[in-house]
Design a protein around this motif. Sequence first.
Motif, PDB file in Angstrom:
ATOM      1  N   TRP A   1      -0.557  22.305 -10.020  1.00  0.00           N
ATOM      2  CA  TRP A   1      -0.290  21.330 -11.073  1.00  0.00           C
ATOM      3  C   TRP A   1      -0.596  19.921 -10.587  1.00  0.00           C
ATOM      4  O   TRP A   1      -1.296  19.180 -11.241  1.00  0.00           O
ATOM      5  CB  TRP A   1       1.169  21.460 -11.517  1.00  0.00           C
ATOM      6  N   ARG A   2      -0.063  19.517  -9.428  1.00  0.00           N
ATOM      7  CA  ARG A   2      -0.327  18.221  -8.812  1.00  0.00           C
ATOM      8  C   ARG A   2      -0.194  18.385  -7.299  1.00  0.00           C
ATOM      9  O   ARG A   2       0.507  19.280  -6.831  1.00  0.00           O
ATOM     10  CB  ARG A   2       0.682  17.154  -9.231  1.00  0.00           C
ATOM     11  N   ALA A   3      -0.846  17.504  -6.551  1.00  0.00           N
ATOM     12  CA  ALA A   3      -0.696  17.455  -5.095  1.00  0.00           C
ATOM     13  C   ALA A   3      -0.471  16.001  -4.691  1.00  0.00           C
ATOM     14  O   ALA A   3      -1.060  15.089  -5.298  1.00  0.00           O
ATOM     15  CB  ALA A   3      -1.928  18.023  -4.405  1.00  0.00           C
ATOM     16  N   TYR A   4       0.392  15.804  -3.701  1.00  0.00           N
ATOM     17  CA  TYR A   4       0.751  14.453  -3.253  1.00  0.00           C
ATOM     18  C   TYR A   4       0.671  14.370  -1.733  1.00  0.00           C
ATOM     19  O   TYR A   4       0.925  15.362  -1.029  1.00  0.00           O
ATOM     20  CB  TYR A   4       2.186  14.116  -3.685  1.00  0.00           C
ATOM     21  N   ASP A   5       0.348  13.176  -1.262  1.00  0.00           N
ATOM     22  CA  ASP A   5       0.351  12.915   0.175  1.00  0.00           C
ATOM     23  C   ASP A   5       1.793  12.981   0.672  1.00  0.00           C
ATOM     24  O   ASP A   5       2.664  12.282   0.143  1.00  0.00           O
ATOM     25  CB  ASP A   5      -0.246  11.539   0.437  1.00  0.00           C
ATOM     26  N   GLY A   6       2.026  13.774   1.672  1.00  0.00           N
ATOM     27  CA  GLY A   6       3.347  13.891   2.275  1.00  0.00           C
ATOM     28  C   GLY A   6       3.256  13.662   3.782  1.00  0.00           C
ATOM     29  O   GLY A   6       3.837  14.417   4.545  1.00  0.00           O
ATOM     30  N   GLY A   7       2.503  12.648   4.206  1.00  0.00           N
ATOM     31  CA  GLY A   7       2.347  12.384   5.638  1.00  0.00           C
ATOM     32  C   GLY A   7       1.496  13.458   6.286  1.00  0.00           C
ATOM     33  O   GLY A   7       0.352  13.667   5.871  1.00  0.00           O
ATOM     34  N   ASP A   8       2.050  14.177   7.256  1.00  0.00           N
ATOM     35  CA  ASP A   8       1.276  15.242   7.896  1.00  0.00           C
ATOM     36  C   ASP A   8       1.320  16.549   7.097  1.00  0.00           C
ATOM     37  O   ASP A   8       0.860  17.580   7.550  1.00  0.00           O
ATOM     38  CB  ASP A   8       1.707  15.453   9.347  1.00  0.00           C
ATOM     39  N   HIS A   9       1.858  16.499   5.878  1.00  0.00           N
ATOM     40  CA  HIS A   9       1.868  17.624   4.957  1.00  0.00           C
ATOM     41  C   HIS A   9       1.310  17.188   3.601  1.00  0.00           C
ATOM     42  O   HIS A   9       1.262  15.994   3.302  1.00  0.00           O
ATOM     43  CB  HIS A   9       3.293  18.153   4.733  1.00  0.00           C
ATOM     44  N   THR A  10       0.887  18.143   2.803  1.00  0.00           N
ATOM     45  CA  THR A  10       0.554  17.908   1.401  1.00  0.00           C
ATOM     46  C   THR A  10       1.609  18.608   0.562  1.00  0.00           C
ATOM     47  O   THR A  10       1.932  19.777   0.816  1.00  0.00           O
ATOM     48  CB  THR A  10      -0.849  18.462   1.060  1.00  0.00           C
ATOM     49  N   LEU A  11       2.172  17.870  -0.387  1.00  0.00           N
ATOM     50  CA  LEU A  11       3.183  18.426  -1.280  1.00  0.00           C
ATOM     51  C   LEU A  11       2.469  18.947  -2.517  1.00  0.00           C
ATOM     52  O   LEU A  11       1.843  18.172  -3.251  1.00  0.00           O
ATOM     53  CB  LEU A  11       4.198  17.358  -1.655  1.00  0.00           C
ATOM     54  N   VAL A  12       2.527  20.237  -2.739  1.00  0.00           N
ATOM     55  CA  VAL A  12       1.829  20.875  -3.852  1.00  0.00           C
ATOM     56  C   VAL A  12       2.852  21.333  -4.879  1.00  0.00           C
ATOM     57  O   VAL A  12       3.733  22.137  -4.566  1.00  0.00           O
ATOM     58  CB  VAL A  12       0.977  22.072  -3.382  1.00  0.00           C
ATOM     59  N   LEU A  13       2.733  20.795  -6.085  1.00  0.00           N
ATOM     60  CA  LEU A  13       3.545  21.271  -7.195  1.00  0.00           C
ATOM     61  C   LEU A  13       2.773  22.379  -7.888  1.00  0.00           C
ATOM     62  O   LEU A  13       1.587  22.215  -8.196  1.00  0.00           O
ATOM     63  CB  LEU A  13       3.814  20.152  -8.194  1.00  0.00           C
ATOM     64  N   GLY A  14       3.441  23.489  -8.116  1.00  0.00           N
ATOM     65  CA  GLY A  14       2.823  24.590  -8.831  1.00  0.00           C
ATOM     66  C   GLY A  14       3.528  24.825 -10.155  1.00  0.00           C
ATOM     67  O   GLY A  14       4.762  24.799 -10.211  1.00  0.00           O
TER      68      GLY A  14
END
Length: 167
Positions: A120-133
């Motif tokens: 659905w969306r992806a966001y910068d989370g520093g050394d991770h990517t936050l993926v909303l599904g």
Amino acid sequence: MPEALAPPSPGALRACMSRFATGVTVVSYATDSGPRGATMNSFTSVSAEPPLVLVSVARRARCHDQPADGPFCVNILGAEQEQLARLFAGARSTAEPRWAEGARVPRLADPLAWVECEPWRAYDGGDHTLVLGRVTDLGHRDGDALTYAWSRFASTTESTDGIEHLF
């Protein structure tokens, strides 16, 4: 103006957060060479309307681009599935993964619960990517959950005194 505090070291943050018990999931997806998955414990529900969940994917993980690029399934593992967690974490394991037949997105054959998603969306989370599904399908069965805290696996089990203990 207050003096800015120095951020904690990555090791201090990891040590602190290891005290936070989580469930254990395998996020699975399709590739040209077949189904793949990765063990992740950074997973949570976000919204009921629309139905959204979040996974946090390490940028250094081989699977980093997968959940944001196509359908994926979050397989919530049962207490008896520790070896599957180890296998999909790249550790030594005796597990042989079995995949559910007929699933639209690769899904383990018998997880405690599963949540099928479209990115659905992806966001910068520093050394991770936050993926909303966005949740497109789901299911569950009875059983105890596999958990992770203090850098080790445990489970939710019902004791003989009728009180549920996490460890």
